[in-house]
Motif scaffolding. Structure first.
Motif, mmCIF file in Angstrom:
data_model
loop_
_atom_site.group_PDB
_atom_site.id
_atom_site.type_symbol
_atom_site.label_atom_id
_atom_site.label_comp_id
_atom_site.label_asym_id
_atom_site.label_seq_id
_atom_site.Cartn_x
_atom_site.Cartn_y
_atom_site.Cartn_z
ATOM 1 N N THR A 19 0.834 -1.197 0.000
ATOM 2 C CA THR A 19 0.000 0.000 0.000
ATOM 3 C C THR A 19 0.871 1.251 0.000
ATOM 4 O OG1 THR A 19 -0.071 0.107 2.417
ATOM 5 C CG2 THR A 19 -1.781 -1.212 1.319
ATOM 6 N N GLY A 20 0.260 2.352 -0.345
ATOM 7 C CA GLY A 20 0.960 3.640 -0.307
ATOM 8 C C GLY A 20 1.408 3.978 1.103
ATOM 9 N N LYS A 21 0.586 3.613 2.078
ATOM 10 C CA LYS A 21 0.926 3.866 3.480
ATOM 11 C C LYS A 21 2.187 3.108 3.874
ATOM 12 C CE LYS A 21 -0.988 2.411 7.744
ATOM 13 N NZ LYS A 21 -2.149 2.007 8.507
ATOM 14 N N LYS A 22 2.258 1.820 3.511
ATOM 15 C CA LYS A 22 3.443 1.015 3.838
ATOM 16 C C LYS A 22 4.684 1.576 3.141
ATOM 17 C CE LYS A 22 1.974 -2.792 6.122
ATOM 18 N NZ LYS A 22 2.472 -3.302 7.364
ATOM 19 N N ALA A 26 7.952 3.100 4.932
ATOM 20 C CA ALA A 26 9.293 2.581 4.634
ATOM 21 C C ALA A 26 10.232 3.725 4.280
ATOM 22 C CB ALA A 26 9.231 1.573 3.498
ATOM 23 N N LEU A 27 9.738 4.684 3.507
ATOM 24 C CA LEU A 27 10.560 5.846 3.143
ATOM 25 C C LEU A 27 10.916 6.664 4.381
ATOM 26 C CD1 LEU A 27 11.858 7.472 0.886
ATOM 27 C CD2 LEU A 27 9.710 8.708 0.642
ATOM 28 N N ALA A 28 9.938 6.873 5.263
ATOM 29 C CA ALA A 28 10.205 7.610 6.511
ATOM 30 C C ALA A 28 11.221 6.856 7.366
ATOM 31 C CB ALA A 28 8.904 7.813 7.288
ATOM 32 N N ASN A 137 3.065 -15.673 11.987
ATOM 33 C CA ASN A 137 1.858 -14.922 12.319
ATOM 34 C C ASN A 137 1.856 -13.509 11.757
ATOM 35 O OD1 ASN A 137 1.035 -17.139 13.910
ATOM 36 N ND2 ASN A 137 2.293 -16.392 15.594
ATOM 37 N N LEU A 138 2.929 -13.108 11.084
ATOM 38 C CA LEU A 138 3.049 -11.737 10.584
ATOM 39 C C LEU A 138 3.265 -11.736 9.080
ATOM 40 C CD1 LEU A 138 5.529 -10.395 13.295
ATOM 41 C CD2 LEU A 138 3.069 -9.929 13.169
ATOM 42 N N THR A 139 2.909 -10.628 8.448
ATOM 43 C CA THR A 139 3.218 -10.469 7.031
ATOM 44 C C THR A 139 4.689 -10.102 6.898
ATOM 45 O OG1 THR A 139 2.740 -8.095 6.962
ATOM 46 C CG2 THR A 139 0.878 -9.600 6.572
ATOM 47 N N ALA A 140 5.238 -10.341 5.729
ATOM 48 C CA ALA A 140 6.639 -9.989 5.466
ATOM 49 C C ALA A 140 6.836 -8.490 5.615
ATOM 50 C CB ALA A 140 7.042 -10.455 4.072
ATOM 51 N N GLN A 141 5.836 -7.704 5.236
ATOM 52 C CA GLN A 141 5.947 -6.251 5.349
ATOM 53 C C GLN A 141 6.009 -5.816 6.809
ATOM 54 O OE1 GLN A 141 2.813 -4.540 2.990
ATOM 55 N NE2 GLN A 141 3.471 -5.611 1.161
#
Length: 189
Positions: A19-22, A26-28, A137-141
């Protein structure tokens, strides 16, 4: 850079939607990591600095591979995964050490052996089992973004234990990294 590599590869490798949010988080986090790392401290970059950056990027790529493989390998037992990984690392490192180090110079007493066992079992083995056991239990992101927290913790630990000064850019970087991790994990309703 390891979290960024995993984050950017997650749509291709794991079919996760980026997503754009992710991406913004990541950029921040990358900007925050630049501040935390202290590379903005000045000075001219020499050949050794470029070599160090390339080694760092290589290490990041290899660590990203470890994360990706751990998400792909289908083993429910986190301890079994950890034992396999540590055994594979030993198989690679032992010949390297035998070829590159003068083993006659190594002197191990009881305290040194105890410390090696402590680091190997507790700080590596158990930590690996907890870390890689939680991955299912978590996504890679999510794993990628949370990985940015390690260097921030190291920054504050170096200030508390080694009495290294906390700079304004370091604190700003820490806020960006932690903030991006938190915002990245907040679910939209």
């Amino acid at each position: 850079m390891q979290p960024t590599i995993v984050l950017l590869l997650s749509p291709l490798v794991f079919r996760e939607r980026l997503t754009g949010k992710k991406l913004a988080c990541a950029l921040a986090a990358i900007v925050g990591m630049v501040f935390v790392s202290g590379v903005l401290g000045g000075g001219s970059a020499g050949a050794q600095d470029v070599r160090g950056v390339l080694f760092g990027l290589g290490a990041a790529a290899l660590y990203a591979t470890v994360i990706i493989l751990n998400k792909k390998v289908v083993l429910d037992d986190a301890y079994e995964k950890s034992v396999i990984q540590l055994a594979a690392a030993a198989v690679i490192l032992v010949p390297y050490l035998l070829l590159t180090e003068d083993l006659t110079q190594i002197a191990l007493d009881g305290a040194a052996i105890g410390m090696v066992l402590l680091v190997g079992i507790v700080h590596t083995g158990i930590a690996y089992a907890l870390y890689f056991g939680s991955m299912k239990n978590l996504t890679a992101q999510s794993i990628a973004v949370m990985s940015y927290i390690d260097p921030v913790f190291a920054l504050f630990l170096s200030a508390a234990v080694l009495h290294e000064p906390l700079t304004l850019t370091g604190i700003l970087g820490a806020v960006l990294v932690i903030g991006s991790a938190v915002v990245s994990e907040i679910r939209n309703k």
